[in-house]
Design a protein around this motif. Structure first.
Motif, mmCIF file in Angstrom:
data_model
loop_
_atom_site.group_PDB
_atom_site.id
_atom_site.type_symbol
_atom_site.label_atom_id
_atom_site.label_comp_id
_atom_site.label_asym_id
_atom_site.label_seq_id
_atom_site.Cartn_x
_atom_site.Cartn_y
_atom_site.Cartn_z
ATOM 1 N N GLY A 155 27.163 33.251 35.708
ATOM 2 C CA GLY A 155 26.901 32.552 34.456
ATOM 3 C C GLY A 155 24.889 33.054 34.286
ATOM 4 N N GLU A 156 25.125 32.713 35.562
ATOM 5 C CA GLU A 156 23.513 32.687 35.551
ATOM 6 C C GLU A 156 22.571 33.961 36.006
ATOM 7 N N LEU A 157 23.259 34.622 35.925
ATOM 8 C CA LEU A 157 23.334 36.099 36.413
ATOM 9 C C LEU A 157 22.692 36.745 34.417
ATOM 10 N N ALA A 158 24.242 36.556 33.839
ATOM 11 C CA ALA A 158 24.459 37.145 33.023
ATOM 12 C C ALA A 158 23.368 36.978 32.000
ATOM 13 N N ASP A 159 23.173 35.231 31.777
ATOM 14 C CA ASP A 159 21.312 34.350 30.983
ATOM 15 C C ASP A 159 20.151 35.581 31.523
ATOM 16 N N ILE A 160 19.991 36.432 32.999
ATOM 17 C CA ILE A 160 18.899 36.731 33.282
ATOM 18 C C ILE A 160 18.806 37.760 32.547
ATOM 19 N N ILE A 161 20.008 38.746 32.412
ATOM 20 C CA ILE A 161 20.371 39.483 32.280
ATOM 21 C C ILE A 161 20.042 40.034 31.213
ATOM 22 N N THR A 162 20.548 39.375 30.639
ATOM 23 C CA THR A 162 21.103 39.314 28.706
ATOM 24 C C THR A 162 19.671 38.807 27.918
ATOM 25 N N GLY A 163 18.878 37.769 28.945
ATOM 26 C CA GLY A 163 17.619 37.186 28.403
ATOM 27 C C GLY A 163 16.910 37.878 28.602
ATOM 28 N N SER A 164 16.559 38.985 29.369
ATOM 29 C CA SER A 164 15.210 40.058 29.687
ATOM 30 C C SER A 164 14.743 40.541 28.330
ATOM 31 N N GLY A 165 16.324 40.688 28.126
ATOM 32 C CA GLY A 165 15.493 42.175 26.694
ATOM 33 C C GLY A 165 15.707 43.384 27.170
ATOM 34 N N ILE A 166 15.572 43.840 28.617
ATOM 35 C CA ILE A 166 15.589 45.089 28.904
ATOM 36 C C ILE A 166 17.109 45.811 28.868
ATOM 37 N N ALA A 167 18.169 45.047 28.980
ATOM 38 C CA ALA A 167 19.423 45.555 29.765
ATOM 39 C C ALA A 167 19.787 45.370 27.762
ATOM 40 N N ASP A 168 20.638 46.899 28.015
ATOM 41 C CA ASP A 168 21.271 46.405 26.443
ATOM 42 C C ASP A 168 22.886 45.845 26.622
ATOM 43 N N SER A 169 23.291 45.729 27.519
ATOM 44 C CA SER A 169 24.982 44.452 27.338
ATOM 45 C C SER A 169 25.351 44.185 29.502
ATOM 46 N N PHE A 170 25.621 43.899 29.693
ATOM 47 C CA PHE A 170 26.195 42.913 30.630
ATOM 48 C C PHE A 170 27.997 42.306 30.810
ATOM 49 N N ALA A 171 28.249 42.952 31.817
ATOM 50 C CA ALA A 171 29.962 42.554 31.950
ATOM 51 C C ALA A 171 29.854 42.154 33.252
ATOM 52 N N CYS A 172 30.441 41.705 33.290
ATOM 53 C CA CYS A 172 31.629 41.624 35.107
ATOM 54 C C CYS A 172 32.586 40.991 34.602
ATOM 55 N N ARG A 173 33.932 40.756 35.713
ATOM 56 C CA ARG A 173 34.779 41.292 35.983
ATOM 57 C C ARG A 173 35.377 41.090 37.492
ATOM 58 N N GLU A 174 36.623 39.644 37.679
ATOM 59 C CA GLU A 174 37.389 39.312 39.062
ATOM 60 C C GLU A 174 37.665 41.212 39.310
ATOM 61 N N HIS A 175 37.519 41.128 40.843
ATOM 62 C CA HIS A 175 38.105 42.433 41.624
ATOM 63 C C HIS A 175 40.133 41.948 41.051
ATOM 64 N N ILE A 176 40.844 42.917 41.086
ATOM 65 C CA ILE A 176 42.462 42.578 41.290
ATOM 66 C C ILE A 176 42.833 43.714 41.989
ATOM 67 N N PRO A 177 43.566 42.425 43.387
ATOM 68 C CA PRO A 177 43.252 43.252 44.787
ATOM 69 C C PRO A 177 45.433 43.917 44.666
ATOM 70 N N LEU A 178 44.938 45.255 45.214
ATOM 71 C CA LEU A 178 46.221 45.553 45.425
ATOM 72 C C LEU A 178 46.915 45.225 47.144
ATOM 73 N N GLY A 179 47.802 45.307 47.340
ATOM 74 C CA GLY A 179 48.628 44.288 48.521
ATOM 75 C C GLY A 179 47.162 44.664 49.767
ATOM 76 N N ASP A 180 48.203 44.179 51.081
ATOM 77 C CA ASP A 180 47.151 44.788 52.001
ATOM 78 C C ASP A 180 45.863 45.020 51.733
ATOM 79 N N GLU A 181 44.487 44.792 51.367
ATOM 80 C CA GLU A 181 43.159 45.536 51.521
ATOM 81 C C GLU A 181 42.775 45.375 52.916
ATOM 82 N N SER A 182 43.048 44.385 53.731
ATOM 83 C CA SER A 182 41.846 44.383 54.549
ATOM 84 C C SER A 182 42.158 45.155 55.489
ATOM 85 N N HIS A 183 41.927 46.518 55.020
ATOM 86 C CA HIS A 183 41.878 47.562 55.900
ATOM 87 C C HIS A 183 40.131 48.635 55.098
#
Length: 106
Positions: free
Chosen positions: A24-52
């Motif tokens: 939330g803070e990162l989005a506010d900083i980036i979008t509020g900067s007037g420099i970037a055109d857009s910002f998006a973030c998403r959670e990773h969706i894990p596949l089974g065992d990713e420990s390797h």
């Protein structure tokens, strides 16, 4: 148009609420900067065992779109962004990798 894609790996001690605040803070900083055109973030969706995973196990991804490399460099030097990174790295040391790519029109 340039897309700056970041792949984050957060420590287990960082709660879901902490992550929401981080992005939330990162989005506010980036979008509020007037420099970037857009910002998006998403959670990773894990596949089974990713420990390797050879680099790290991902937690989330973010994409920042800027007009060009000069704009991205300006955003990277934006003081509020530097303070955000410093604050969160000291609270929850995380790892991140990124790739920059040009958008193609086909």
């Amino acid at each position: 148009m340039l897309t700056h894609t970041l792949v984050f790996s957060f420590p287990d001690a960082m709660s879901g609420a902490d992550r929401e605040r981080f992005f939330g803070e990162l989005a506010d900083i980036i979008t509020g900067s007037g420099i970037a055109d857009s910002f998006a973030c998403r959670e990773h969706i894990p596949l089974g065992d990713e420990s390797h995973a050879p680099v790290f196990v991902s937690s989330a991804i973010a994409e920042v779109r800027c007009a060009d490399l000069a704009a991205l460099e300006k955003l990277a030097a934006h003081p509020p962004l530097a303070r955000h990174i410093e604050h969160w790295m000291s609270a929850f040391p995380y790892r991140v990798v990124w790739v920059n790519s040009e958008d193609e029109t086909r």
